[in-house]
Design an enzyme around this catalytic site. Structure first.
Site, mmCIF file in Angstrom:
data_model
loop_
_atom_site.group_PDB
_atom_site.id
_atom_site.type_symbol
_atom_site.label_atom_id
_atom_site.label_comp_id
_atom_site.label_asym_id
_atom_site.label_seq_id
_atom_site.Cartn_x
_atom_site.Cartn_y
_atom_site.Cartn_z
ATOM 1 N N ARG A 1 -4.036 -6.374 -20.325
ATOM 2 C CA ARG A 1 -4.821 -5.643 -21.644
ATOM 3 C C ARG A 1 -3.769 -4.982 -22.413
ATOM 4 O O ARG A 1 -4.090 -4.643 -23.546
ATOM 5 C CB ARG A 1 -5.939 -4.794 -21.205
ATOM 6 C CG ARG A 1 -5.476 -3.442 -20.422
ATOM 7 C CD ARG A 1 -6.803 -3.273 -19.461
ATOM 8 N NE ARG A 1 -7.863 -2.941 -20.148
ATOM 9 C CZ ARG A 1 -8.486 -1.792 -20.747
ATOM 10 N NH1 ARG A 1 -7.321 -0.746 -20.617
ATOM 11 N NH2 ARG A 1 -9.459 -1.712 -21.540
ATOM 12 N N PRO B 1 0.924 -1.181 -0.007
ATOM 13 C CA PRO B 1 -0.012 -0.088 0.049
ATOM 14 C C PRO B 1 1.113 1.286 0.057
ATOM 15 O O PRO B 1 0.380 2.325 -0.129
ATOM 16 C CB PRO B 1 -1.037 -0.084 1.291
ATOM 17 C CG PRO B 1 -0.474 -1.252 1.925
ATOM 18 C CD PRO B 1 0.629 -2.057 1.198
ATOM 19 N N ASP C 1 -9.256 4.769 -24.275
ATOM 20 C CA ASP C 1 -9.913 4.540 -22.879
ATOM 21 C C ASP C 1 -9.522 5.819 -22.064
ATOM 22 O O ASP C 1 -8.745 6.485 -22.373
ATOM 23 C CB ASP C 1 -9.186 3.273 -21.951
ATOM 24 C CG ASP C 1 -10.018 2.240 -22.543
ATOM 25 O OD1 ASP C 1 -11.361 2.270 -22.789
ATOM 26 O OD2 ASP C 1 -9.674 0.995 -22.301
ATOM 27 N N GLU D 1 1.280 -9.820 8.005
ATOM 28 C CA GLU D 1 1.586 -8.542 8.204
ATOM 29 C C GLU D 1 2.466 -7.909 6.987
ATOM 30 O O GLU D 1 2.265 -7.106 6.387
ATOM 31 C CB GLU D 1 2.185 -8.351 9.174
ATOM 32 C CG GLU D 1 2.159 -6.725 9.994
ATOM 33 C CD GLU D 1 0.741 -6.274 9.895
ATOM 34 O OE1 GLU D 1 0.639 -5.205 9.287
ATOM 35 O OE2 GLU D 1 -0.210 -6.860 10.329
HETATM 36 C C1 LIG Z 1 -2.464 -6.081 5.428
HETATM 37 S S1 LIG Z 1 -1.613 -5.691 4.295
HETATM 38 C C2 LIG Z 1 -0.151 -5.410 4.895
HETATM 39 C C3 LIG Z 1 -0.080 -3.910 5.415
HETATM 40 C C4 LIG Z 1 1.113 -3.432 5.823
HETATM 41 N N1 LIG Z 1 1.516 -3.800 7.246
HETATM 42 C C5 LIG Z 1 1.215 -2.033 5.984
HETATM 43 O O1 LIG Z 1 1.064 -1.166 6.821
HETATM 44 O O2 LIG Z 1 1.503 -1.234 4.808
HETATM 45 C C6 LIG Z 1 -1.429 -7.195 3.393
HETATM 46 C C7 LIG Z 1 -0.593 -6.918 1.824
HETATM 47 O O3 LIG Z 1 -1.706 -6.792 1.018
HETATM 48 C C8 LIG Z 1 -0.897 -6.096 0.052
HETATM 49 N N2 LIG Z 1 -1.856 -4.841 -0.162
HETATM 50 C C9 LIG Z 1 -2.703 -4.372 0.927
HETATM 51 N N3 LIG Z 1 -3.208 -3.052 0.129
HETATM 52 C C10 LIG Z 1 -2.550 -2.887 -1.026
HETATM 53 C C11 LIG Z 1 -2.464 -1.722 -1.749
HETATM 54 N N4 LIG Z 1 -3.387 -0.623 -1.486
HETATM 55 N N5 LIG Z 1 -1.604 -1.874 -2.847
HETATM 56 C C12 LIG Z 1 -0.820 -2.838 -3.136
HETATM 57 N N6 LIG Z 1 -0.792 -3.854 -2.109
HETATM 58 C C13 LIG Z 1 -1.480 -3.812 -1.309
HETATM 59 C C14 LIG Z 1 0.480 -5.800 0.274
HETATM 60 O O4 LIG Z 1 0.970 -6.877 -0.300
HETATM 61 C C15 LIG Z 1 0.446 -5.928 1.744
HETATM 62 O O5 LIG Z 1 1.502 -6.294 2.107
#
Ligand SMILES: C[S@@+](CC[C@H](N)C(=O)[O-])C[C@H]1O[C@@H](n2cnc3c(N)ncnc32)[C@H](O)[C@@H]1O
Length: 217
Positions: A155, A88, A170, A117
């Site tokens: 795509r 994220p 698009d 996590e």
């Molecule tokens: C519960 S999240 C972990 C969050 C992490 N502890 C943090 O605070 O950034 C689990 C996983 O889902 C994926 N994930 C969750 N949200 C995401 C986003 N907005 N973009 C990309 N990957 C995401 C990532 O691989 C992440 O490590």
């Protein structure tokens, strides 16, 4: 192009890769998919792949099985290939970014889907080339983040879309100055007292093109 996905839940990709455009593209060998179950690379007798985080809440994917799975794929491919990790908090995914990734990667690559996590930081330091966020919110499922990236990426492979114009026209396309697409209509001409704009019924291509440009947002 071969997409390698390392995951604890390979089955979670089944429905995504078995319907619609993506299924057809895979079925026509426009790309290949190889799912690698992370637990298969664990030396633990219960096939565990996680451990407690140092001085932080939650469990973390251990470095050994992840490293083994990545090295296994490198060996299979006879070379190091790009490694993507979804998170994220890094580079936000935008249409321009997808186009850039497609130009620079454009060959076999690996996506790591962890669990719990996080994954051990040393894996990121040692192997990860692209750290991609699908936007500023936190999902629980890494597989969903990976599927979002893949859907936008796949795509761009030639012939995945029947009609390349949709790729060019698009929302957020270069041709339209990265603006959002104009409104789109089909028959009937009138529906619940709402009428299709007259210009779209005119067959005047010049005017229609002008209308499209003027109605981007
Ligand atoms: C519960 S999240 C972990 C969050 C992490 N502890 C943090 O605070 O950034 C689990 C996983 O889902 C994926 N994930 C969750 N949200 C995401 C986003 N907005 N973009 C990309 N990957 C995401 C990532 O691989 C992440 O490590």
């Amino acid at each position: 192009m071969k997409i390698h996905i390392i995951t604890i839940f390979p089955e979670s990709f089944n429905s995504y890769f078995s319907s619609s455009i993506i299924w057809k593209a895979k079925d026509n060998w426009l790309f290949e998919l190889e799912l690698h179950k992370l637990n298969d690379f664990s030396s633990d007798k219960f096939k565990r792949v996680d451990d407690k985080a140092y001085w932080m809440h939650g469990q973390v994917i251990s470095p050994e099985p992840l490293s083994k799975s990545i090295e296994f794929i490198f060996e299979k491919e006879w070379k190091k290939i790009p490694v993507i990790y979804m998170s994220p908090s890094w580079d936000l995914l935008k249409q321009e970014k997808i186009e850039e990734y497609y130009q620079t990667i454009n060959w076999n690559f690996i996506i790591i889907c962890g669990h719990y996590e996080w994954i051990d930081q040393r894996i990121i330091d040692l192997y990860v080339d692209y750290k991609i966020s699908i936007w500023e919110y936190v999902l629980s499922s890494w597989e969903i983040a990976a599927s979002v990236f893949l859907d936008a990426f796949i795509r761009h492979i030639p012939w995945v879309l029947w009609n390349n114009t949709s790729l060019e026209e698009d929302s957020f396309s270069k041709k339209f100055d990265r603006k959002k697409e104009y409104p789109i209509y089909t028959r009937p001409e009138e529906f619940k007292w709402k009428i299709v704009p007259e210009v779209l019924l005119s067959w005047n291509h010049k005017k229609i093109d002008e209308w499209k440009i003027n109605n981007l947002s």
